[in-house]
Design a protein around this motif. Sequence first.
Motif, PDB file in Angstrom:
ATOM      1  N   SER A 304       0.807  -1.228   0.000  1.00  0.00           N
ATOM      2  CA  SER A 304       0.000   0.000   0.000  1.00  0.00           C
ATOM      3  C   SER A 304       0.835   1.269   0.000  1.00  0.00           C
ATOM      4  O   SER A 304       0.329   2.339  -0.285  1.00  0.00           O
ATOM      5  N   LYS A 332       0.442   1.482  -8.592  1.00  0.00           N
ATOM      6  CA  LYS A 332      -0.129   2.584  -7.815  1.00  0.00           C
ATOM      7  C   LYS A 332       0.475   3.926  -8.226  1.00  0.00           C
ATOM      8  O   LYS A 332       0.347   4.918  -7.529  1.00  0.00           O
ATOM      9  N   TRP A 362      -6.246   0.111  -5.934  1.00  0.00           N
ATOM     10  CA  TRP A 362      -6.384  -0.924  -4.904  1.00  0.00           C
ATOM     11  C   TRP A 362      -6.842  -2.240  -5.515  1.00  0.00           C
ATOM     12  O   TRP A 362      -7.883  -2.303  -6.173  1.00  0.00           O
ATOM     13  N   ALA A 363      -6.061  -3.285  -5.289  1.00  0.00           N
ATOM     14  CA  ALA A 363      -6.411  -4.597  -5.857  1.00  0.00           C
ATOM     15  C   ALA A 363      -7.040  -5.484  -4.790  1.00  0.00           C
ATOM     16  O   ALA A 363      -6.671  -5.398  -3.618  1.00  0.00           O
ATOM     17  N   GLN A 365      -6.395  -8.132  -3.299  1.00  0.00           N
ATOM     18  CA  GLN A 365      -5.204  -8.994  -3.269  1.00  0.00           C
ATOM     19  C   GLN A 365      -5.473 -10.416  -2.787  1.00  0.00           C
ATOM     20  O   GLN A 365      -5.013 -11.383  -3.382  1.00  0.00           O
ATOM     21  N   HIS A 380       6.781  -7.110  -2.407  1.00  0.00           N
ATOM     22  CA  HIS A 380       7.776  -6.226  -1.768  1.00  0.00           C
ATOM     23  C   HIS A 380       8.138  -6.748  -0.381  1.00  0.00           C
ATOM     24  O   HIS A 380       8.915  -6.122   0.319  1.00  0.00           O
ATOM     25  N   TRP A 383       4.972  -7.581   5.545  1.00  0.00           N
ATOM     26  CA  TRP A 383       4.657  -8.837   6.233  1.00  0.00           C
ATOM     27  C   TRP A 383       3.266  -9.365   5.895  1.00  0.00           C
ATOM     28  O   TRP A 383       3.054 -10.580   5.735  1.00  0.00           O
ATOM     29  N   ASN A 384       2.283  -8.478   5.750  1.00  0.00           N
ATOM     30  CA  ASN A 384       0.939  -8.990   5.440  1.00  0.00           C
ATOM     31  C   ASN A 384       0.925  -9.701   4.093  1.00  0.00           C
ATOM     32  O   ASN A 384       0.398 -10.802   3.965  1.00  0.00           O
ATOM     33  N   SER A 385       1.516  -9.058   3.095  1.00  0.00           N
ATOM     34  CA  SER A 385       1.540  -9.684   1.769  1.00  0.00           C
ATOM     35  C   SER A 385       2.277 -11.014   1.833  1.00  0.00           C
ATOM     36  O   SER A 385       1.824 -12.020   1.265  1.00  0.00           O
ATOM     37  N   GLU A 388       0.149 -13.545   3.491  1.00  0.00           N
ATOM     38  CA  GLU A 388      -0.979 -13.918   2.630  1.00  0.00           C
ATOM     39  C   GLU A 388      -0.502 -14.905   1.559  1.00  0.00           C
ATOM     40  O   GLU A 388      -1.186 -15.884   1.251  1.00  0.00           O
TER      41      GLU A 388
HETATM   42  N1  UDP Z   1      -3.414  -4.698  -0.235  1.00  0.00           N
HETATM   43  C1  UDP Z   1      -4.515  -4.958  -1.013  1.00  0.00           C
HETATM   44  N2  UDP Z   1      -4.580  -4.380  -2.238  1.00  0.00           N
HETATM   45  C2  UDP Z   1      -3.605  -3.569  -2.723  1.00  0.00           C
HETATM   46  C3  UDP Z   1      -2.479  -3.325  -1.919  1.00  0.00           C
HETATM   47  C4  UDP Z   1      -2.405  -3.915  -0.694  1.00  0.00           C
HETATM   48  O1  UDP Z   1      -5.424  -5.691  -0.617  1.00  0.00           O
HETATM   49  O2  UDP Z   1      -3.732  -3.088  -3.846  1.00  0.00           O
HETATM   50  C5  UDP Z   1      -3.342  -5.263   1.124  1.00  0.00           C
HETATM   51  C6  UDP Z   1      -2.497  -6.513   1.180  1.00  0.00           C
HETATM   52  O3  UDP Z   1      -3.282  -7.648   0.931  1.00  0.00           O
HETATM   53  C7  UDP Z   1      -1.957  -6.438   2.597  1.00  0.00           C
HETATM   54  C8  UDP Z   1      -1.859  -4.958   2.891  1.00  0.00           C
HETATM   55  O4  UDP Z   1      -2.707  -4.315   1.963  1.00  0.00           O
HETATM   56  O5  UDP Z   1      -2.909  -6.998   3.482  1.00  0.00           O
HETATM   57  C9  UDP Z   1      -0.450  -4.407   2.701  1.00  0.00           C
HETATM   58  O6  UDP Z   1       0.323  -4.749   3.791  1.00  0.00           O
HETATM   59  P1  UDP Z   1       1.835  -5.181   3.658  1.00  0.00           P
HETATM   60  O7  UDP Z   1       2.331  -5.454   5.032  1.00  0.00           O
HETATM   61  O8  UDP Z   1       1.990  -6.278   2.692  1.00  0.00           O
HETATM   62  O9  UDP Z   1       2.563  -3.947   3.026  1.00  0.00           O
HETATM   63  P2  UDP Z   1       2.589  -2.377   3.326  1.00  0.00           P
HETATM   64  O10 UDP Z   1       1.483  -1.799   2.542  1.00  0.00           O
HETATM   65  O11 UDP Z   1       2.424  -2.193   4.808  1.00  0.00           O
HETATM   66  O12 UDP Z   1       3.930  -1.982   2.823  1.00  0.00           O
END
Ligand code: UDP
Length: 501
Positions: A304, A332, A362-363, A365, A380, A383-385, A388
């Motif tokens: 994000s 983005k 916004w995808a 994801q 990238h 941690w969430n990505s 997932e």
């Molecule tokens: N995300 C999403 N769609 C997007 C970009 C991000 O759903 O287009 C979600 C992704 O699934 C994750 C979070 O946003 O849950 C991003 O968190 P992450 O820790 O991966 O990265 P950050 O955005 O904090 O660098």
Amino acid sequence: MDDSTAGHAGGGGYTTAAAAAAHFVLVPMMAQGHAIPMTDMARLLAEHGAARVSLVVTPVNAARMAGFAAGVEEAGLPVQLVELPFPAAEFGLPDGCENVDMLPSKDLFSNFLLACGALREPLAARLRQRRPPASCIISDMMHSWAGDIARELGVPWLTFNGSCTFASFARDIIYRKNLLESLTDDEIVKVSGFPTPLELPKARCPGTLCVPGLKQISDKIYEAETRSDGRIMNSFQEMESLYIESFERTIGKKIWTIGPMCLCHRDSNAMAARGNKASMDDAKCLQWLDSKKPGSVIFVSFGSLSSTDPQQLVELGLGLEASKKPFIWVIKAGKKFPEVEEWLADGFEERVKDRGMIIRGWAPQMMILWHQAIGGFMTHCGWNSTLEGISAGVPMITWPHCSEQFVNEKLVVDHLKIGVEVGVKGVTQWGTEQKEVKVTRTAVETAVSMLMDEGEVAQEIRMRAKDFGMKARRALEEGGSSYNNIKLLIQEMGNKQNASG
Ligand code: UDP
């Protein structure tokens, strides 16, 4: 205010069991990578029964969470949004700037944190009135002021930092031992005391975000976190037990691994609505994926906040084109980089139209990652990505940009062995324009071929990724490690509340 008369995201009101049970107040950091897992956490706690949840939000973030609110309402879960006005203007932020991804410049990040800190008194006032009272506050680690509220109310304070244990522990050691002091960016940091050998150049270490004023704020946050009563981790035992145990021993506090929290979503509608409204039609996206062979598509998304510069985006696109594999690419750049749009329109989109889908903005994801057509995830390493990808059993191509993302890359590639590095040269600092290309088109093409082709190494990586996906799902099934931790956490906080009357 008595909650029995308040509006609930979870509609039908709290059950008698929940009314007598633990009441968790969740205070997220308003950045997508921190707030999204907290909404998942709210759902997981509430679904277990014997727990109710109040999730603290501001108006703009509440609007983004409309999908979440509708979901818990439909499921009749005892979750309530507690909305507080955000004092943006008072702290020199544009009106309505309530999320880190809305900051016009990273130089305003410390203003943003100070504005969050100003929520302390209004939240404390709301919680003093609340019936039944809070039994535990779980706040983002950055909101150390939430710890003051917990102490005033006499309830436990748990912190959440959005990372895995591997990176949290590394960051903790680096911070406590002051390992970055007086080193140049290229000098190697040896993270001594880490359970397995870990060394990386200073610029790739956690805690190296170049943001004005952040160092002083971080010092306060770290100091405050030593007073927390434990930590919540978006992880699961089977993935990093060695690091969890060592970290617990080191800090002398319980680490509650209750993840992967994203697995609270079980259907594609809920997955699609996660975090924000998707910028493209979910049905169209699914239809496109349905038309592709299982395991054939590479999904490219950098979270994000990461800003990838125009030259780098073009290079990445050319690498994807050269790989000849189907892909979904989330960009983005949008209004910020009109030259990228021009380049896409000037032949690229036409050349790849049969096998490439570009999502601007916004995808959905999770919905994409869970589709059987996805065979690889270029990430990238937020941690969430990463988690997932692990939960969906999808192998990864790692393209860290900054900070702890490089440590996450090590976990994925060296320890879990479920991905390959794209081979990033240098660091892409958040919110800083950088002109040089850090990954060439050839490196992109090579990494995609390595991961998606039929070679023995790729097959082993795929097998291990599937295996971790299964372990992740099992952790949250009845009797699994994270399932049991959630149950224990609810019991412990409920018991404390009953003991204090
Ligand atoms: N995300 C999403 N769609 C997007 C970009 C991000 O759903 O287009 C979600 C992704 O699934 C994750 C979070 O946003 O849950 C991003 O968190 P992450 O820790 O991966 O990265 P950050 O955005 O904090 O660098």
